[in-house]
Design an enzyme around this catalytic site. Structure first.
Site, PDB file in Angstrom:
ATOM      1  N   ARG A  35       5.446   2.534   8.752  1.00 50.82           N
ATOM      2  CA  ARG A  35       5.166   4.110   7.848  1.00 50.82           C
ATOM      3  C   ARG A  35       6.413   4.899   8.262  1.00 50.82           C
ATOM      4  O   ARG A  35       6.069   5.946   9.148  1.00 50.82           O
ATOM      5  CB  ARG A  35       3.806   4.508   7.971  1.00 50.82           C
ATOM      6  CG  ARG A  35       2.901   3.678   7.539  1.00 50.82           C
ATOM      7  CD  ARG A  35       1.501   4.035   7.659  1.00 50.82           C
ATOM      8  NE  ARG A  35       0.370   2.851   7.155  1.00 50.82           N
ATOM      9  CZ  ARG A  35      -0.876   3.219   7.424  1.00 50.82           C
ATOM     10  NH1 ARG A  35      -1.381   4.385   7.819  1.00 50.82           N
ATOM     11  NH2 ARG A  35      -1.752   2.177   7.117  1.00 50.82           N
ATOM     12  N   SER A  92     -10.332   4.247   7.819  1.00 52.03           N
ATOM     13  CA  SER A  92     -10.501   4.572   6.388  1.00 52.03           C
ATOM     14  C   SER A  92     -11.042   3.192   5.841  1.00 52.03           C
ATOM     15  O   SER A  92     -10.358   2.222   5.919  1.00 52.03           O
ATOM     16  CB  SER A  92      -9.123   5.059   5.825  1.00 52.03           C
ATOM     17  OG  SER A  92      -9.246   5.171   4.562  1.00 52.03           O
ATOM     18  N   GLU A  96      -9.036  10.604  13.225  1.00 53.76           N
ATOM     19  CA  GLU A  96      -9.132   9.589  12.321  1.00 53.76           C
ATOM     20  C   GLU A  96      -9.226   8.081  13.224  1.00 53.76           C
ATOM     21  O   GLU A  96      -8.339   7.586  13.548  1.00 53.76           O
ATOM     22  CB  GLU A  96      -8.710   9.762  11.168  1.00 53.76           C
ATOM     23  CG  GLU A  96      -8.849   8.696   9.971  1.00 53.76           C
ATOM     24  CD  GLU A  96      -8.178   8.631   8.731  1.00 53.76           C
ATOM     25  OE1 GLU A  96      -7.671   7.595   8.377  1.00 53.76           O
ATOM     26  OE2 GLU A  96      -7.779   9.895   8.488  1.00 53.76           O
ATOM     27  N   ASP A 117       0.940  -1.195  -0.058  1.00 58.32           N
ATOM     28  CA  ASP A 117      -0.057  -0.058   0.016  1.00 58.32           C
ATOM     29  C   ASP A 117       0.863   1.395   0.104  1.00 58.32           C
ATOM     30  O   ASP A 117       1.800   1.265   0.804  1.00 58.32           O
ATOM     31  CB  ASP A 117      -0.995   0.019   1.287  1.00 58.32           C
ATOM     32  CG  ASP A 117      -1.923   1.018   1.177  1.00 58.32           C
ATOM     33  OD1 ASP A 117      -1.766   1.876   0.458  1.00 58.32           O
ATOM     34  OD2 ASP A 117      -2.923   0.868   1.906  1.00 58.32           O
ATOM     35  N   ASP A 146     -14.008   7.966   5.642  1.00 53.13           N
ATOM     36  CA  ASP A 146     -13.230   7.728   6.562  1.00 53.13           C
ATOM     37  C   ASP A 146     -14.410   8.021   7.872  1.00 53.13           C
ATOM     38  O   ASP A 146     -15.292   8.816   7.880  1.00 53.13           O
ATOM     39  CB  ASP A 146     -12.340   9.131   6.798  1.00 53.13           C
ATOM     40  CG  ASP A 146     -11.052   8.563   5.784  1.00 53.13           C
ATOM     41  OD1 ASP A 146     -10.941   7.542   5.358  1.00 53.13           O
ATOM     42  OD2 ASP A 146     -10.176   9.566   5.833  1.00 53.13           O
ATOM     43  N   GLN A 160      -3.420  -2.224  12.698  1.00 52.29           N
ATOM     44  CA  GLN A 160      -4.790  -1.932  12.413  1.00 52.29           C
ATOM     45  C   GLN A 160      -5.499  -3.254  12.410  1.00 52.29           C
ATOM     46  O   GLN A 160      -4.892  -4.441  12.170  1.00 52.29           O
ATOM     47  CB  GLN A 160      -4.685  -1.280  11.056  1.00 52.29           C
ATOM     48  CG  GLN A 160      -4.183   0.039  10.959  1.00 52.29           C
ATOM     49  CD  GLN A 160      -4.504   0.307   9.423  1.00 52.29           C
ATOM     50  OE1 GLN A 160      -4.181   1.523   8.999  1.00 52.29           O
ATOM     51  NE2 GLN A 160      -4.752  -0.355   8.604  1.00 52.29           N
TER      52      GLN A 160
END
Length: 376
Positions: A132, A292, A289, A74, A276, A147
């Site tokens: 990330r 998503s 947030e 991703d 989102d 996640q």
């Protein structure tokens, strides 16, 4: 008018001077570090169990590393600003494998539906871990990511906003009930200082939010909608250029479907089958947030989106070929940030209070002055 291009891709506040101003004053953690860990694992078990029950998912193993040439990693946004950690591996091979640490399992999950034999209405959920490296590290962005990455096979006739909204409502129900569960375990979390979660999410299309706040950039529009309309929203249509010429936020071109025409409102055509979940965080007093997600691209919408993004060369990769040749199911899927959810439900001011990662010394010093102590 403020610059609308500054936050189309990059997450986070962006500099530590602003972060120092924005972190809350007078903060006091409600739970001790050990109590927090008990709460974290209670929430983790509850959400995994009930998410699988609500959406008919099975927990499965998920890769930490993938082959660079597979096309399944991703890239998060379509501007190329976030690249994976790469390394050669395979002792004794004439040509080592080029491996990448996943940034999310978004595309892998869709191929995995075929691998696990999932039919329409069946799906998978993963306890996904990622790196990330290109994030600005602040109170709610970490280089280490965890996640619940989930994916559900679906029928062609279910590629609608009605179906998307139904799935979103089911996810919110799980989060809302998890909040009640952890407050029963730790009654001190229920305090007049922080309001309860709303029973329901409010849905807005990104175009509607732009109409309300036409001069504000994306993150400030999100904060205003949370303050003015509802403390928990689902924003639909992220990726397609809005009427001001900018997308609400950049979104990768090869998984969520943000090109499909969905709504006509007073002659305006709205796009997108994704969105989102955002909430107002009463501790940090900022947008927050949690998830998503979206209905995934068909071969037709993937070609449109890759052309718009200047990434048509991706079409030759195995993942994209599988979509073009109908070898993997139509699906809906998303990622729910674990540490983000724990941080929100346990009323902490920093991700580092509920997860362990690397943080710059400058950030740790700012946090210490605010009585925020990250785990190391």
């Amino acid at each position: 008018m403020m610059d609308k291009t500054a936050d189309l891709a990059g997450p986070g506040i962006g500099n530590y001077e602003d972060l120092a101003k924005n972190l809350p004053d007078g903060y006091q953690a409600i739970l001790s570090p050990m109590a927090r860990m008990k709460a974290v694992f209670a929430l983790k078990n509850y959400i995994e169990t009930h998410l699988c029950r609500e959406l008919n998912l099975q927990m499965v193993q998920v890769p930490l590393i993938v082959d660079k040439n597979s096309g399944v990693n991703d890239y998060l946004d379509r501007d190329g600003s976030r690249t994976p950690v790469e390394f050669p591996c395979g002792l004794g091979l004439d040509t080592p494998l080029q491996a990448q640490v996943v940034q999310a399992a978004t595309k892998w999950k869709r191929t995995a539906l075929q691998q696990f034999g999932c039919k329409a209405g069946e799906g998978i959920c993963t306890d996904m871990r990622a790196v990330r490296k290109d994030y600005f590290l602040d109170h709610d962005h970490s280089a280490y990511v965890d996640q619940w990455d989930w994916e559900l096979a679906m029928r062609p006739q279910d590629r609608t906003l009605t179906f998307l909204k139904d799935v979103v409502k089911r996810i919110w129900k799980v989060i809302r009930n998890a909040d009640s569960m952890v407050q029963e375990m730790f009654p001190q979390l229920k305090t007049s200082k922080y309001p309860d979660l709303p029973n329901e999410l409010t849905f807005f299309h990104a175009e509607e939010i732009l109409d309300l706040y036409p001069d504000l950039p994306r993150k400030q529009r999100e904060e205003r909608i949370l303050l003015d309309k509802s403390t928990a929203v689902f924003i639909i249509g992220i990726g397609w250029p809005l009427k001001d010429g900018y997308p609400h936020e950049m979104r990768a071109a090869d998984y969520d479907d943000w090109a499909t025409e969905t709504i006509t409102n007073k002659g305006d055509l709205y796009h997108g089958l994704n969105g989102d979940i955002l909430v107002w965080n009463p501790v940090t007093k900022r947008r927050h947030e949690l998830s998503s997600m979206g209905i995934r691209v068909t071969k037709e919408t993937m070609k449109i989106q890759l052309k718009m993004s200047g990434q048509e060369d991706y079409l030759k990769l195995p993942y994209h070929q599988a979509i073009l040749n109908d070898r993997i199911p139509l699906s809906i899927g998303g990622g729910i940030g674990q540490a983000r959810t724990f941080m929100y439900l346990l009323r902490t001011a920093h991700l580092g209070e509920v997860t362990v990662s690397v943080w710059p010394e400058k950030l740790k010093q700012i946090c210490a002055k605010k009585n925020i102590h990250v785990l190391e």
